[in-house]
Design a protein around this motif. Structure first.
Motif: not given
Length: 178
Positions: A21, A26, A74-75, A78-79, A82, A86, A89, A93
């Protein structure tokens, strides 16, 4: 007394994700940067003096708890949405940051017993719209934030600071000391 071991262990466990990140510049990392800096400042004081003022202990515990909550959210995003991508993401964002802001504001309103049924209903609608956009990878523009902000301004008490905003103010104070 601040026990730095859990904090250091958490940072180590999430090192690659945090660095990804950070290295990608980010906005999600930027959102948490003040928290990282405040916690690092307190960590350095603890290591130097072995004991710090009680207010630093409270700030550290609050900050670490908040950082942990936000990072896990966030994780998860993301998982879930997305799957390690990245690039996508980063495309979303700003919307993810808004989701995190809402989550933070929700907690602040709950602490002040201001999270009424009406507020809960409006937050649920906004969360649903954000989730729909993320899951479908839909396009969005500034209008959606304007609409969300109008809703939030109508239901949230003026002067309710999110944890992120409070840590921004603490960071400014620390900058004065350095």
């Amino acid at each position: 007394m601040i026990d730095l071991e859990d904090y250091k262990s958490y940072l180590l466990q999430n090192y690659n994700f945090i660095e990804m990140l950070k290295d990608s510049k980010s906005l999600i990392y930027e959102r948490l940067e003040d928290v990282f800096l405040v916690l690092e400042f307190i960590e350095n004081r603890v290591e130097k003096y072995k004991k710090v003022e009680e207010e630093f202990e409270v700030i550290f515990e609050t900050g670490f708890s908040y950082l942990h909550e936000q990072m896990e959210e966030i994780k998860n995003i993301y998982n879930l949405y997305f799957k390690g991508d990245l690039y996508n993401l980063k495309k979303f964002e700003i919307l993810i940051n808004y989701h995190l802001y809402l989550s933070d504001l929700e907690e602040a309103l709950k602490e002040k017993s201001l999270f009424t049924e009406k507020v809960k209903k409006e937050f649920f609608k906004i969360y649903g719209e954000i989730e729909d956009i993320l899951s479908e990878k839909k396009d969005f523009d500034q209008e959606i934030f304007d609409r969300f902000n109008t809703i939030i301004e109508e239901i949230a008490v003026v002067g309710t600071f999110s944890t992120q905003e409070i840590f921004g103010m603490i960071k400014e104070e620390i900058d004065v000391w350095n």
